[in-house]
Each structure stands twice: as C-alpha cells, then as structure tokens.
Design a protein around this motif. Structure first.
Motif, PDB file in Angstrom:
ATOM      1  N   ILE A 129       0.832  -1.201   0.000  1.00 44.37           N
ATOM      2  CA  ILE A 129       0.000   0.000   0.000  1.00 44.37           C
ATOM      3  C   ILE A 129       0.876   1.265   0.000  1.00 44.37           C
ATOM      4  O   ILE A 129       0.535   2.274  -0.631  1.00 44.37           O
ATOM      5  N   GLU A 130       2.029   1.186   0.671  1.00 45.67           N
ATOM      6  CA  GLU A 130       2.944   2.331   0.727  1.00 45.67           C
ATOM      7  C   GLU A 130       3.408   2.702  -0.685  1.00 45.67           C
ATOM      8  O   GLU A 130       3.615   3.869  -0.998  1.00 45.67           O
ATOM      9  N   HIS A 131       3.580   1.673  -1.499  1.00 47.83           N
ATOM     10  CA  HIS A 131       4.018   1.898  -2.862  1.00 47.83           C
ATOM     11  C   HIS A 131       2.949   2.645  -3.661  1.00 47.83           C
ATOM     12  O   HIS A 131       3.246   3.570  -4.432  1.00 47.83           O
ATOM     13  N   LEU A 132       1.688   2.249  -3.448  1.00 47.07           N
ATOM     14  CA  LEU A 132       0.576   2.929  -4.124  1.00 47.07           C
ATOM     15  C   LEU A 132       0.512   4.397  -3.689  1.00 47.07           C
ATOM     16  O   LEU A 132       0.386   5.306  -4.528  1.00 47.07           O
ATOM     17  N   ILE A 133       0.640   4.621  -2.400  1.00 45.48           N
ATOM     18  CA  ILE A 133       0.566   5.998  -1.880  1.00 45.48           C
ATOM     19  C   ILE A 133       1.709   6.841  -2.449  1.00 45.48           C
ATOM     20  O   ILE A 133       1.505   7.994  -2.861  1.00 45.48           O
ATOM     21  N   SER A 134       2.880   6.249  -2.497  1.00 48.15           N
ATOM     22  CA  SER A 134       4.034   6.998  -3.026  1.00 48.15           C
ATOM     23  C   SER A 134       3.824   7.326  -4.514  1.00 48.15           C
ATOM     24  O   SER A 134       4.162   8.420  -4.980  1.00 48.15           O
ATOM     25  N   GLU A 189       4.814  -0.466 -11.771  1.00 47.93           N
ATOM     26  CA  GLU A 189       4.535   0.476 -10.685  1.00 47.93           C
ATOM     27  C   GLU A 189       3.043   0.813 -10.593  1.00 47.93           C
ATOM     28  O   GLU A 189       2.601   1.414  -9.620  1.00 47.93           O
ATOM     29  N   ILE A 190       2.267   0.428 -11.612  1.00 50.69           N
ATOM     30  CA  ILE A 190       0.842   0.783 -11.623  1.00 50.69           C
ATOM     31  C   ILE A 190       0.003  -0.320 -10.970  1.00 50.69           C
ATOM     32  O   ILE A 190       0.223  -1.513 -11.210  1.00 50.69           O
ATOM     33  N   PHE A 191      -0.932   0.109 -10.135  1.00 47.61           N
ATOM     34  CA  PHE A 191      -1.811  -0.785  -9.377  1.00 47.61           C
ATOM     35  C   PHE A 191      -2.881  -1.334 -10.320  1.00 47.61           C
ATOM     36  O   PHE A 191      -3.498  -0.573 -11.069  1.00 47.61           O
ATOM     37  N   THR A 192      -3.106  -2.659 -10.273  1.00 46.13           N
ATOM     38  CA  THR A 192      -4.096  -3.252 -11.177  1.00 46.13           C
ATOM     39  C   THR A 192      -5.250  -3.868 -10.388  1.00 46.13           C
ATOM     40  O   THR A 192      -5.056  -4.512  -9.359  1.00 46.13           O
ATOM     41  N   ILE A 193      -6.451  -3.634 -10.901  1.00 45.63           N
ATOM     42  CA  ILE A 193      -7.674  -4.082 -10.221  1.00 45.63           C
ATOM     43  C   ILE A 193      -8.475  -4.966 -11.180  1.00 45.63           C
ATOM     44  O   ILE A 193      -8.863  -4.520 -12.265  1.00 45.63           O
ATOM     45  N   THR A 211      -8.202  10.986   3.128  1.00 48.45           N
ATOM     46  CA  THR A 211      -7.509  10.819   4.407  1.00 48.45           C
ATOM     47  C   THR A 211      -6.106  11.415   4.276  1.00 48.45           C
ATOM     48  O   THR A 211      -5.707  11.823   3.188  1.00 48.45           O
ATOM     49  N   LYS A 212      -5.352  11.364   5.356  1.00 47.86           N
ATOM     50  CA  LYS A 212      -3.991  11.915   5.288  1.00 47.86           C
ATOM     51  C   LYS A 212      -3.090  11.108   4.351  1.00 47.86           C
ATOM     52  O   LYS A 212      -2.111  11.611   3.821  1.00 47.86           O
ATOM     53  N   ASN A 213      -3.475   9.819   4.116  1.00 46.52           N
ATOM     54  CA  ASN A 213      -2.755   9.007   3.137  1.00 46.52           C
ATOM     55  C   ASN A 213      -3.547   8.873   1.837  1.00 46.52           C
ATOM     56  O   ASN A 213      -3.480   7.863   1.163  1.00 46.52           O
ATOM     57  N   VAL A 214      -4.328   9.875   1.553  1.00 47.37           N
ATOM     58  CA  VAL A 214      -5.177   9.969   0.360  1.00 47.37           C
ATOM     59  C   VAL A 214      -6.406   9.064   0.500  1.00 47.37           C
ATOM     60  O   VAL A 214      -7.541   9.542   0.544  1.00 47.37           O
ATOM     61  N   GLY A 215      -6.177   7.742   0.531  1.00 47.37           N
ATOM     62  CA  GLY A 215      -7.274   6.814   0.798  1.00 47.37           C
ATOM     63  C   GLY A 215      -8.324   6.726  -0.292  1.00 47.37           C
ATOM     64  O   GLY A 215      -9.407   6.187  -0.065  1.00 47.37           O
ATOM     65  N   LEU A 216      -8.020   7.240  -1.462  1.00 40.60           N
ATOM     66  CA  LEU A 216      -9.012   7.234  -2.543  1.00 40.60           C
ATOM     67  C   LEU A 216      -8.370   6.811  -3.858  1.00 40.60           C
ATOM     68  O   LEU A 216      -7.263   7.236  -4.198  1.00 40.60           O
ATOM     69  N   LEU A 217      -9.095   5.974  -4.591  1.00 41.71           N
ATOM     70  CA  LEU A 217      -8.822   5.753  -6.008  1.00 41.71           C
ATOM     71  C   LEU A 217     -10.119   6.087  -6.711  1.00 41.71           C
ATOM     72  O   LEU A 217     -11.161   5.487  -6.408  1.00 41.71           O
ATOM     73  N   VAL A 218     -10.094   7.054  -7.581  1.00 41.21           N
ATOM     74  CA  VAL A 218     -11.321   7.451  -8.280  1.00 41.21           C
ATOM     75  C   VAL A 218     -11.249   6.941  -9.713  1.00 41.21           C
ATOM     76  O   VAL A 218     -10.260   7.182 -10.421  1.00 41.21           O
ATOM     77  N   ASN A 219     -12.288   6.214 -10.096  1.00 40.16           N
ATOM     78  CA  ASN A 219     -12.288   5.568 -11.403  1.00 40.16           C
ATOM     79  C   ASN A 219     -13.042   6.364 -12.455  1.00 40.16           C
ATOM     80  O   ASN A 219     -14.091   6.935 -12.191  1.00 40.16           O
ATOM     81  N   SER A 220     -12.506   6.368 -13.654  1.00 38.11           N
ATOM     82  CA  SER A 220     -13.253   6.838 -14.815  1.00 38.11           C
ATOM     83  C   SER A 220     -13.034   5.828 -15.936  1.00 38.11           C
ATOM     84  O   SER A 220     -11.908   5.384 -16.157  1.00 38.11           O
ATOM     85  N   SER A 221     -14.103   5.447 -16.604  1.00 35.34           N
ATOM     86  CA  SER A 221     -13.960   4.469 -17.689  1.00 35.34           C
ATOM     87  C   SER A 221     -14.351   5.116 -19.006  1.00 35.34           C
ATOM     88  O   SER A 221     -13.492   5.632 -19.726  1.00 35.34           O
ATOM     89  N   ARG A 222     -15.649   5.132 -19.298  1.00 32.28           N
ATOM     90  CA  ARG A 222     -16.129   5.605 -20.607  1.00 32.28           C
ATOM     91  C   ARG A 222     -15.666   7.012 -20.967  1.00 32.28           C
ATOM     92  O   ARG A 222     -15.315   7.282 -22.109  1.00 32.28           O
ATOM     93  N   GLY A 223     -15.661   7.903 -19.969  1.00 34.34           N
ATOM     94  CA  GLY A 223     -15.282   9.293 -20.223  1.00 34.34           C
ATOM     95  C   GLY A 223     -13.888   9.417 -20.811  1.00 34.34           C
ATOM     96  O   GLY A 223     -13.607  10.330 -21.596  1.00 34.34           O
ATOM     97  N   ILE A 224     -13.003   8.507 -20.440  1.00 32.81           N
ATOM     98  CA  ILE A 224     -11.636   8.512 -20.971  1.00 32.81           C
ATOM     99  C   ILE A 224     -11.527   7.656 -22.235  1.00 32.81           C
ATOM    100  O   ILE A 224     -11.059   8.108 -23.271  1.00 32.81           O
ATOM    101  N   LEU A 225     -12.000   6.413 -22.140  1.00 33.28           N
ATOM    102  CA  LEU A 225     -11.822   5.461 -23.263  1.00 33.28           C
ATOM    103  C   LEU A 225     -12.447   5.960 -24.556  1.00 33.28           C
ATOM    104  O   LEU A 225     -11.889   5.776 -25.632  1.00 33.28           O
TER     105      LEU A 225
END
Lengths: 274, 274
Positions: free
Chosen positions: B3-8, B88-92, B228-242
C-alpha cells in the motif's frame, strides 16, 4: 430451456439430481493428466457415466478460470459436448456474478449466448438493475443466491432487515423484478428447516440446493420442507460423485454414486403423487 | 503491491486516477477491428497514452468474458503488458466474485497468480469464509463492495440492519476478518455525502470510487468527505476517458481527458498538506 421441459425430464428420469462439475486437476485420476485436455477428458467421462441419473450439470466457473485460457477452453468444450450430446439436460453456470446493468448484460451474453448455458447463479447485493439484465433472456434462468450453505451465510444473510432475515428480503424484493418468473434461488441444504419459511414467500420457484452429502444436509429433510407439486428442487452433489474413486474406475464409481442418489430421489418423487 | 508503494505513486504522479478498461468492440475506433486482437490493441494504445496521469488500471472482467476465449486472451495480454511495462501501476480485476472457501481460493489464484493482478473486487453477500481466501494473499488487496453507485443499491445495501444500513454492517463486520488490513471498499461517488459516515467506521481504508463523471458524481465532494492523510481514494473513470473520441485521435483524446482529471486531483491532493 423451458421450465416444463425440466420438470418433464425430472419425471422421466425419476431424478432431480444436479452434478456439480468442480473439476480439480489435483483430484482427478493421474492417468488423465497425460491427455491434451485433462479437464475435458474427465468431464466427458463423468457425463457419459452419469447422464442417465441426473437432470442438470453445474460447472463451477472458478475451477475453470483458475487455469486461465486453458481452463476457459475446457469449459467451452464441456458445454459444446453437453449441448451436442445431451441438449435435454439443464446446464447451470455456477458463476455468482452480479454487476451494474451494462456489465451484467455482458456476463449474460457470455454465459447464455457464447457458452449457451440454460442458467446462471447470481449474487443479489447490487439489486434490481444488476439482476434484470439476466432475466431479459427468454428460456434462460437466473438463480439468485438467497441462503447459502457456508458459515459466512450468518454474517449478513440471516441478519434482520424489515423484521425478517436479509435472505427473505431478497426473496420478497426479487419477486417484483421484471421477468421474475425466470428466477430460481440457491438455498443451502444445511438449513433445511428454513425451507418451510422460504416456501411461504416463494411457493413455486425452483430451488438449487447445494450441501447435501459431503456438506452434511439430508435429502429427505430438504424434500419434506422444500418439494412442490412440480418438484421445485434441483439438489446438487459435486465432490461425492466426481471423486467417489480416484482410480481407473472413477467413472463407474461416479455412476454408482449418482445412481444411489437417484434411487433415493425416486422415493421422494413418489410422495408427490400421494 | 504494498500500500505504501501505491501511496508513493499517488504523490509522485499527483493523481489518484484509476482508468477502467471497459473495452467494448462496438465502441472502439473501427480501424482497430482489422487488428488480430483489437481489444489488446485498444488497451495498449490507451495505456501508452494515459499511464502518466493515472496510478491504476481496472479491467472490467465481464467485457473480456463476453468474448469467450478471445476475450480471455486479450485480458492475459493486457495484464502481461501492464506487468512488464508499468509494474509500478496498481491493477484491479473488477470481477465482483465471491463464493464458498475452496472456490474463492480458485478465483484468488486465477486473478492474483495466473493474471498477476494486485487486487480484485468482491461481493460480500456470502460473508467471512468467502472473503478471507482472497485476504490470505500477501501484498494483494481485496476490494469489497459496500455501497455501489447503481439504482439497485437501494434494494438491499441501504436497508436497516442492526440499526444501521446493510453497507455499514458490511464495513463493520469485515473489519474483524483475518488480514482485514488488506481490505479496500467500493463506494459509489453518486452518494458522496455517505462518505462522512463511512469514514467514521473505516477511517483509513482505501476506497475505490466509481461514478465520477459519466455517472454524475463530483470529485470535489468525494475528496471533501472521503480523503484521508494518506489519500485513501482511487477514483475511477472508464467511458469518459476510453471513448473521449471514436476517431483516429482516440488515444490523444483519452490522454487529454485523463490529464484534465489529474489536474483536478492535484488541486485536491494539495489540500492534504494544509
């Protein structure tokens, strides 16, 4: 497949057995591993040996996905074989999917069209617009998780919502979905006495019942509380049949195990006509 | 990934954008259909164009399964490309799976090992023993559906259980699961004000937030209530970008769209240090 066709098959074969195809390369007979597609080779042998004693097959999709491309190919071959040789047998994709509308439509196409399954298991958590895309397919059936047979079922499913348990709320709310007549429900056999309450909410729907045998449920209890005049039950057995023997006689042993259950089921079906 | 890697990564790129790879053959530029693998060709172009502006990619598994073997192959190629070029990119894996123990383990292996995803989305309905098999994997993350952004969320997720809504019960109960520190949660942005209550239950967990943009949620509101102080958020966009453009300039248009969001995110990240 039309539901009348499934019911007629049940009476013809005197069985409402579903064989779960949870095919595991670590459990199948070693000599099959030499085959170019061991999963399909095993499934074919099991289907050839058991098809007279059952009315449904239920591949557990996780077992195929775990092997990536190869597993997906084995699943395609298994479904092509079933649809070709035994189109009279009801097929269930045990996939437990569920997503927002346009994504659920994708899953529906994958399982109902590309693979030509008759039905699929679906998780209810995301509600109406995650379930209705599956219900839109004519002569296809959506099997909603209601009360599962695992310990974790008590985390949320049996918690009180509106004075009744969450799984009852799932049954009630889902009855109002468009094309709800295409719904079936998963109800674990380890909680057979719950079936009485369930039948008060959904008196006629078909139930897919895992957990008989290996997981400790009793077929007689399930039938006493859950059977309807149109049977209304598909009882699943996976490991007990697939791995009845791990030797060269695995297919014969599977047939014997399936037949044993079929004979018990014949007795239960006899009680409907009394 | 730790998780530290994602935050960084978030701080380095000044972005907590996740790009959803909901790749649809009916929507991608027509000239790509001549490629031997149009889904991968599209994904590769999108990744090449947007990777500087995002910290995560989220293939929606249904879009790949819908094309059977071919789709699965495109998914494998996409993940191999990401793991090779952008480790380095987080995959879901947006898979929304969930099944009894040994089956969940299969799904976990399929996505965490065979495909080497960093995380997977999971439905909570079957409870503890359906979730914990995913949590057993070190440096992998399980993203539990809590409050989704679709209309059907009101069918069950917002119903009262133990005096609070079901989605809050999911948050509370899941905190007691073994390896709960590997949990993240899906919380739809269309209900940003709910985030305040959610942060009282899970003050530090990362949230995967769909529904910003095309689905109507506001990035600023999500950050105001959810960061949060460690961001704590991943905000997704799909169609708007693709599908920012369906012409030959689709990749450039996707990059522009992703950068626009990244710039808004940089502003929000700046507020953490105040």
């Amino acid at each position: 497949m039309k539901i009348e066709h499934l019911i007629s098959q049940i009476h013809q074969k005197k069985s409402f057995l579903c064989v779960g195809l949870d095919t595991d390369l670590e459990k199948i007979p070693q000599h099959l591993l030499e085959d170019e597609d061991p999963i399909f080779a095993f499934n074919k042998a099991i289907i050839d040996a058991t098809h007279s004693f059952c009315v449904a097959y239920k591949p557990n999709i996780a077992f195929y996905e775990a092997y990536g491309l190869k597993g997906w190919k084995s699943l395609e071959r298994t479904m092509a074989y079933l649809n070709d040789k035994h189109p009279e047998i009801f097929t269930i994709a045990d996939a437990k999917r569920g997503d927002i509308g346009n994504t659920s439509t994708r899953y529906a196409k994958a399982f109902f069209e590309t693979l030509n399954f008759d039905s699929i298991t679906i998780a209810p958590y995301m509600g109406k617009d995650s379930v209705e895309p599956f219900l839109a397919f004519e002569d296809k059936h959506t099997i909603l998780l209601a009360l599962t047979s695992n310990q974790g079922a008590f985390d949320f499913q049996t918690k009180k919502v509106n004075g009744g348990e969450l799984y009852k709320e799932v049954l009630k709310v889902s009855k109002s979905y468009t094309n709800a007549e295409r719904l079936m429900y998963v109800v674990g056999a380890t909680k057979a006495t719950y079936l009485k309450d369930i039948r008060e909410i959904i008196p006629d729907s078909f139930l897919l019942v895992p957990g008989v045998g290996a997981q400790g449920g009793s077929l007689q209890e399930v039938c006493a509380y859950g059977m309807t005049k149109n049977v209304g039950l598909l009882v699943n057995s996976s490991r007990g049949i697939l791995y009845a023997s791990t030797g060269d006689d695995f297919a014969e042993a599977a047939a014997n195990e399936a037949q044993k259950i079929q004979i018990e089921m014949e007795v239960e079906l006899g009680k409907i006509h009394k």
